[in-house]
Design a protein around this motif. Structure first.
Motif, mmCIF file in Angstrom:
data_model
loop_
_atom_site.group_PDB
_atom_site.id
_atom_site.type_symbol
_atom_site.label_atom_id
_atom_site.label_comp_id
_atom_site.label_asym_id
_atom_site.label_seq_id
_atom_site.Cartn_x
_atom_site.Cartn_y
_atom_site.Cartn_z
ATOM 1 N N GLU A 157 0.834 -1.199 0.000
ATOM 2 C CA GLU A 157 0.000 0.000 0.000
ATOM 3 C C GLU A 157 0.873 1.255 0.000
ATOM 4 O O GLU A 157 2.056 1.210 0.347
ATOM 5 C CB GLU A 157 -0.925 -0.015 1.212
ATOM 6 N N ILE A 158 0.273 2.368 -0.405
ATOM 7 C CA ILE A 158 0.990 3.643 -0.492
ATOM 8 C C ILE A 158 0.411 4.598 0.550
ATOM 9 O O ILE A 158 -0.801 4.827 0.577
ATOM 10 C CB ILE A 158 0.871 4.257 -1.901
ATOM 11 N N PHE A 159 1.295 5.134 1.398
ATOM 12 C CA PHE A 159 0.859 6.019 2.481
ATOM 13 C C PHE A 159 1.528 7.389 2.360
ATOM 14 O O PHE A 159 2.635 7.512 1.834
ATOM 15 C CB PHE A 159 1.220 5.416 3.837
ATOM 16 N N ASP A 160 0.848 8.411 2.894
ATOM 17 C CA ASP A 160 1.478 9.729 2.956
ATOM 18 C C ASP A 160 2.399 9.777 4.181
ATOM 19 O O ASP A 160 2.550 8.784 4.915
ATOM 20 C CB ASP A 160 0.425 10.838 2.957
ATOM 21 N N ARG A 161 3.010 10.892 4.424
ATOM 22 C CA ARG A 161 4.002 11.015 5.499
ATOM 23 C C ARG A 161 3.395 10.796 6.882
ATOM 24 O O ARG A 161 4.116 10.483 7.846
ATOM 25 C CB ARG A 161 4.688 12.382 5.439
ATOM 26 N N ASN A 162 2.094 10.953 7.018
ATOM 27 C CA ASN A 162 1.417 10.799 8.306
ATOM 28 C C ASN A 162 0.671 9.469 8.425
ATOM 29 O O ASN A 162 -0.113 9.276 9.355
ATOM 30 C CB ASN A 162 0.443 11.962 8.520
ATOM 31 N N GLY A 163 0.929 8.563 7.488
ATOM 32 C CA GLY A 163 0.310 7.242 7.557
ATOM 33 C C GLY A 163 -1.079 7.164 6.962
ATOM 34 O O GLY A 163 -1.758 6.139 7.101
ATOM 35 N N LYS A 164 -1.515 8.216 6.277
ATOM 36 C CA LYS A 164 -2.823 8.169 5.627
ATOM 37 C C LYS A 164 -2.700 7.446 4.289
ATOM 38 O O LYS A 164 -1.792 7.741 3.501
ATOM 39 C CB LYS A 164 -3.368 9.585 5.412
ATOM 40 N N PRO A 165 -3.593 6.497 4.020
ATOM 41 C CA PRO A 165 -3.464 5.717 2.778
ATOM 42 C C PRO A 165 -3.839 6.526 1.541
ATOM 43 O O PRO A 165 -4.853 7.220 1.520
ATOM 44 C CB PRO A 165 -4.440 4.559 2.987
ATOM 45 N N LEU A 166 -3.000 6.435 0.528
ATOM 46 C CA LEU A 166 -3.306 7.028 -0.777
ATOM 47 C C LEU A 166 -3.676 5.944 -1.784
ATOM 48 O O LEU A 166 -4.373 6.213 -2.766
ATOM 49 C CB LEU A 166 -2.104 7.828 -1.288
ATOM 50 N N ALA A 167 -3.187 4.728 -1.556
ATOM 51 C CA ALA A 167 -3.561 3.563 -2.368
ATOM 52 C C ALA A 167 -3.570 2.369 -1.430
ATOM 53 O O ALA A 167 -2.557 2.068 -0.796
ATOM 54 C CB ALA A 167 -2.575 3.349 -3.510
ATOM 55 N N MET A 168 -4.696 1.716 -1.313
ATOM 56 C CA MET A 168 -4.833 0.660 -0.314
ATOM 57 C C MET A 168 -5.641 -0.508 -0.865
ATOM 58 O O MET A 168 -6.317 -0.400 -1.890
ATOM 59 C CB MET A 168 -5.519 1.207 0.937
ATOM 60 N N ASN A 169 -5.534 -1.630 -0.160
ATOM 61 C CA ASN A 169 -6.326 -2.802 -0.509
ATOM 62 C C ASN A 169 -7.650 -2.729 0.242
ATOM 63 O O ASN A 169 -7.667 -2.600 1.464
ATOM 64 C CB ASN A 169 -5.577 -4.083 -0.130
ATOM 65 N N GLY A 170 -8.726 -2.764 -0.498
ATOM 66 C CA GLY A 170 -10.039 -2.649 0.123
ATOM 67 C C GLY A 170 -11.068 -3.488 -0.595
ATOM 68 O O GLY A 170 -10.735 -4.478 -1.263
ATOM 69 N N ASN A 171 -12.301 -3.087 -0.469
ATOM 70 C CA ASN A 171 -13.408 -3.838 -1.071
ATOM 71 C C ASN A 171 -14.253 -2.943 -1.967
ATOM 72 O O ASN A 171 -14.298 -1.733 -1.794
ATOM 73 C CB ASN A 171 -14.304 -4.436 0.024
ATOM 74 N N ALA A 172 -14.897 -3.592 -2.908
ATOM 75 C CA ALA A 172 -15.869 -2.920 -3.770
ATOM 76 C C ALA A 172 -17.155 -3.733 -3.749
ATOM 77 O O ALA A 172 -17.184 -4.873 -3.273
ATOM 78 C CB ALA A 172 -15.324 -2.801 -5.193
ATOM 79 N N ALA A 173 -18.200 -3.136 -4.262
ATOM 80 C CA ALA A 173 -19.500 -3.819 -4.324
ATOM 81 C C ALA A 173 -19.792 -4.211 -5.769
ATOM 82 O O ALA A 173 -19.861 -3.340 -6.636
ATOM 83 C CB ALA A 173 -20.604 -2.920 -3.784
ATOM 84 N N ARG A 174 -19.916 -5.504 -6.000
ATOM 85 C CA ARG A 174 -20.308 -5.966 -7.331
ATOM 86 C C ARG A 174 -21.818 -6.176 -7.339
ATOM 87 O O ARG A 174 -22.355 -6.872 -6.481
ATOM 88 C CB ARG A 174 -19.595 -7.270 -7.679
ATOM 89 N N ILE A 175 -22.475 -5.536 -8.284
ATOM 90 C CA ILE A 175 -23.925 -5.665 -8.393
ATOM 91 C C ILE A 175 -24.240 -6.830 -9.334
ATOM 92 O O ILE A 175 -23.813 -6.847 -10.488
ATOM 93 C CB ILE A 175 -24.568 -4.364 -8.904
ATOM 94 N N ASP A 176 -24.974 -7.822 -8.805
ATOM 95 C CA ASP A 176 -25.310 -9.037 -9.544
ATOM 96 C C ASP A 176 -26.822 -9.155 -9.724
ATOM 97 O O ASP A 176 -27.602 -8.648 -8.899
ATOM 98 C CB ASP A 176 -24.815 -10.281 -8.797
ATOM 99 N N LEU A 177 -27.202 -9.829 -10.782
ATOM 100 C CA LEU A 177 -28.617 -10.141 -11.009
ATOM 101 C C LEU A 177 -28.813 -11.646 -10.990
ATOM 102 O O LEU A 177 -27.962 -12.394 -11.472
ATOM 103 C CB LEU A 177 -29.077 -9.589 -12.360
ATOM 104 N N VAL A 178 -29.934 -12.078 -10.432
ATOM 105 C CA VAL A 178 -30.343 -13.487 -10.482
ATOM 106 C C VAL A 178 -31.540 -13.559 -11.428
ATOM 107 O O VAL A 178 -32.631 -13.078 -11.092
ATOM 108 C CB VAL A 178 -30.714 -14.021 -9.090
ATOM 109 N N PRO A 179 -31.370 -14.120 -12.636
ATOM 110 C CA PRO A 179 -32.422 -14.079 -13.668
ATOM 111 C C PRO A 179 -33.775 -14.586 -13.196
ATOM 112 O O PRO A 179 -34.817 -13.999 -13.517
ATOM 113 C CB PRO A 179 -31.857 -14.969 -14.777
ATOM 114 N N GLY A 180 -33.771 -15.660 -12.399
ATOM 115 C CA GLY A 180 -35.028 -16.258 -11.966
ATOM 116 C C GLY A 180 -35.816 -15.427 -10.986
ATOM 117 O O GLY A 180 -36.982 -15.721 -10.708
#
Length: 670
Positions: A157-180
């Motif tokens: 991960e990439i952090f600024d000088r104070n430890g704040k993340p500028l690029a981090m590993n996280g989560n996203a939401a995938r929107i799915d459909l169930v046809p039935g």
């Protein structure tokens, strides 16, 4: 010659030709196996099968042979194969083979004694392999299967000088459909229309996803990946029938557009990237840094997944571990960047086209690097549509261009360097008042219709007043006093023509296109930062750091370190020159007649210089202008800010920029 001799010679030639023909047609067993390994290295499984013995071909069909190799080697991500082949010293029917096959789990090593047999296939007699499954993977036998288990690693991960993340590993939401569960008829159509509107896609693309061959009534069909922080959108869309959210791992850029060009983004490896990085362990499913720091520090940040390749017996039990590689997490990067500084700069820049640099002139720590307009790197990671990318790429303000890496005409901010060279060369007396008549000047008639012009009309100016009034004529004349050779030579002391020793690649700053000043006109124009002068905002900032460091240009730093600061250019100017110019540059802001006076802040003494380079097709006509302003606090110097904004001709040139720099200092220091 007798008839008898004439008959003997043709007979000898005929016999020799027969012997040669026989030797050429018959390869040795090891030569034959070499041909097999060459096909193997190319993954030409059909070509390999052609060299199998008749008994081997009875045991496995060509279709099954090719399919098995293809499936297994795809699963283990087989790469290059290095081989050595030797004939047996005693048995010409045995070939000794050693090989190393690169895989996702590391190298797989072969050491086999392969029996060969001479057989007639068609009209040709040659050597053929008595093949067995151990030539797929060592120790493999008929009935065995292969298992590949991946052990994921985490990207650094990439952090600024104070430890704040500028690029981090996280989560996203995938929107799915169930046809039935989407309903039928008009109700289904209504749901799909609502989903399309909410997600910014089309019903055609949704139907295309739903109509894929693998889709069943109860399948989860991915439609779009969105930010996990967009809770309102997630709630609205998942309230619709048949719509679900799946949490997936992704790269997250918390600072968004403000740091977009700085961090860059990761993306899936393309065929071109794989080709450019052979045997580097990347696969078609790998993520790689595509731009910015993600690309620059790819080797450090990169996660190297682990894997285990096992051979299982017919009952599915582990028989042998063929290869195993432990996962290796990427290394975190800690920057000198301060997110607060970065965001403060971007807030002043976001509605314009331009760039900004902030650094500590005493340590060289780069605190902010901004390019505007910018883009949101999260959009690229989540999946930017072709239409959205087209909008970005066709935007006239060029949000995809990283401006802080670019060199451009500095205009009057360059006058401080001209003054420094002139003082060190003793080409001028800083206290001498130079008489200048009117608002335009030329050296002589050889310049034709070209004149150097100025906005101010003071009849006499010395160095200090020429700086705070930004008098072009004074500095054009000063450049001529210095002389072309001395000006070009001393400019190199400030790094012009060199690459800045900085991890983020920058264009080289230049004094002229060829590094020389071949005419008086070019020399005069260069004196006030026009002509062919081209400088990056970072290098201009480093030049101005000399005024806080007794004439030494600070070495810029991007990675946080406890090491003592160092200088890129020691004594670029003399300490006396730096001290004098530091005093004069304070008047640019403190003097009511100074071009940067509107940046004055009570309680925070500043020094600096404005600049308004012009880009006109013809002198005397209106044209494009950029606005520059560089400023630093003189009491306990800890912040130097350079802002460049494009197309300020209708906004007052550099006077459009000075309030923005003032706001930065007020927000960060006061």
């Amino acid at each position: 010659m007798s008839q008898k001799k004439q008959l003997i010679i043709p007979c000898l030639i005929f016999i020799a030709l027969l012997l040669l023909a026989g030797c050429g047609a018959q390869q040795s067993a090891s030569d034959r196996f070499q041909g097999y390994t060459k096909a193997w290295q190319k993954k030409d499984f059909g070509g390999m099968y052609a060299l199998l013995s008749k008994s081997a071909k009875k045991a496995i069909s060509k279709h099954d042979f090719v399919a098995r190799y293809t499936k297994i080697y795809s699963g283990i991500e087989a790469g290059s194969l290095h081989t050595s082949v030797k004939p047996d010293k005693n048995k010409k029917t045995i070939v000794h083979f050693k090989g190393v096959l690169e895989t996702a789990a590391g190298p797989v090593r072969f050491s086999e004694s392969v029996p060969m047999i001479q057989e007639k296939h068609g009209k040709e007699t040659n050597w053929y392999l008595k093949w067995n499954p151990s030539l797929i993977l060592p120790g493999m036998q008929t009935g065995d299967t292969v298992s590949v288990a991946t052990q994921p690693a985490n990207r650094g991960e990439i952090f600024d000088r104070n430890g704040k993340p500028l690029a981090m590993n996280g989560n996203a939401a995938r929107i799915d459909l169930v046809p039935g569960k989407l309903g039928t008829g008009a109700a289904r159509d209504k749901t799909l229309k609502q989903v399309a509107q909410l997600l910014g896609t089309t019903t055609d693309s949704i139907n295309q996803a739903l109509n894929q061959g693998w889709v069943q009534a109860d399948s989860l069909v991915p439609i779009k990946v969105i930010s996990a922080s967009d809770t309102s959108l997630i709630k609205k869309v998942t309230n619709l029938p048949g719509v679900y959210r799946t949490t997936i791992a992704t790269r997250v850029y918390p600072d968004g557009k403000a740091s977009g060009h700085l961090t860059g983004y990761v993306g899936q490896v393309t065929a071109d990237i794989l080709k450019a990085h052979p045997n580097a362990g990347y696969t078609a499913n790998s993520m790689i840094g595509r731009t910015g720091l993600e690309q620059i520090y790819e080797n450090k940040l990169r996660a190297r997944d682990g894997a285990v390749i096992r051979i299982l017996n017919k009952d599915g039990n582990e028989k042998k571990i063929v290869a195993q590689k432990a996962p290796k997490n990427g290394t975190d990067i800690h920057l000198t960047i301060d997110q607060k500084v970065q965001d403060t700069l971007y807030a002043q820049m976001k509605n314009d086209a331009g760039t900004a640099v902030a650094l500590n002139p005493k340590t060289g720590d780069v605190l902010g690097l901004v390019s505007a307009p910018s883009y949101d790197p999260n959009a690229f990671v989540l999946g930017l549509s072709a239409a959205d990318y087209q909008k970005l790429s066709e935007n006239k303000m060029k949000p995809l261009m990283n401006r802080f890496t670019q060199a451009s005409t500095p205009g009057s901010v360059f006058k401080a360097l001209t003054a420094a060279i002139a003082l060190d060369q003793k080409a001028i007396d800083p206290n001498q008042a130079i008489a200048i008549k009117g608002k335009r000047w030329q050296k002589d008639a050889s310049w034709g219709n070209y004149y150097v012009t100025r906005l101010d009309s003071a009849s006499k100016v010395n160095l200090a007043s020429a700086l705070y009034r930004s008098d072009n004529i004074y500095f054009a004349q000063t450049a001529l006093k210095i002389g072309a050779a001395a000006f070009a030579s001393d400019a190199r002391k400030y790094g012009l023509g060199e690459s800045i020793p900085f991890p983020y690649p920058m264009q080289r700053s230049t004094l002229s296109n060829d590094g020389k000043l071949g005419s008086d006109l070019l020399l005069a124009n260069s004196g006030y930062g026009q002509g062919e002068v081209s400088v990056t905002p970072l290098e201009m900032s480093l030049i101005y750091s000399s005024f806080s460091n007794q004439g030494n240009m600070i070495q810029p730093r991007l990675l946080l370190t406890d090491a003592a600061p160092s200088y890129w250019k020691k004594q670029a100017m003399s300490a006396a020159t730096a001290q004098l110019l530091n005093k004069d540059l304070t008047q640019v802001i403190s003097n009511p007649a100074g071009t940067g006076h509107d940046a004055a802040i009570t309680g925070i003494p500043l020094a600096g210089k404005t600049g308004t380079p012009e880009f006109k097709k013809k002198q005397g006509k209106s044209g494009r202008e950029n606005g520059w302003f560089i400023a630093y606090n003189t009491k306990d110097p800890k912040l130097l800010v350079t802002i460049l904004i494009e197309n300020t001709q209708k906004h007052g040139g550099s006077h459009y920029v000075t309030p923005k720099v003032k706001n930065v200092f007020e927000n960060l220091i006061k």
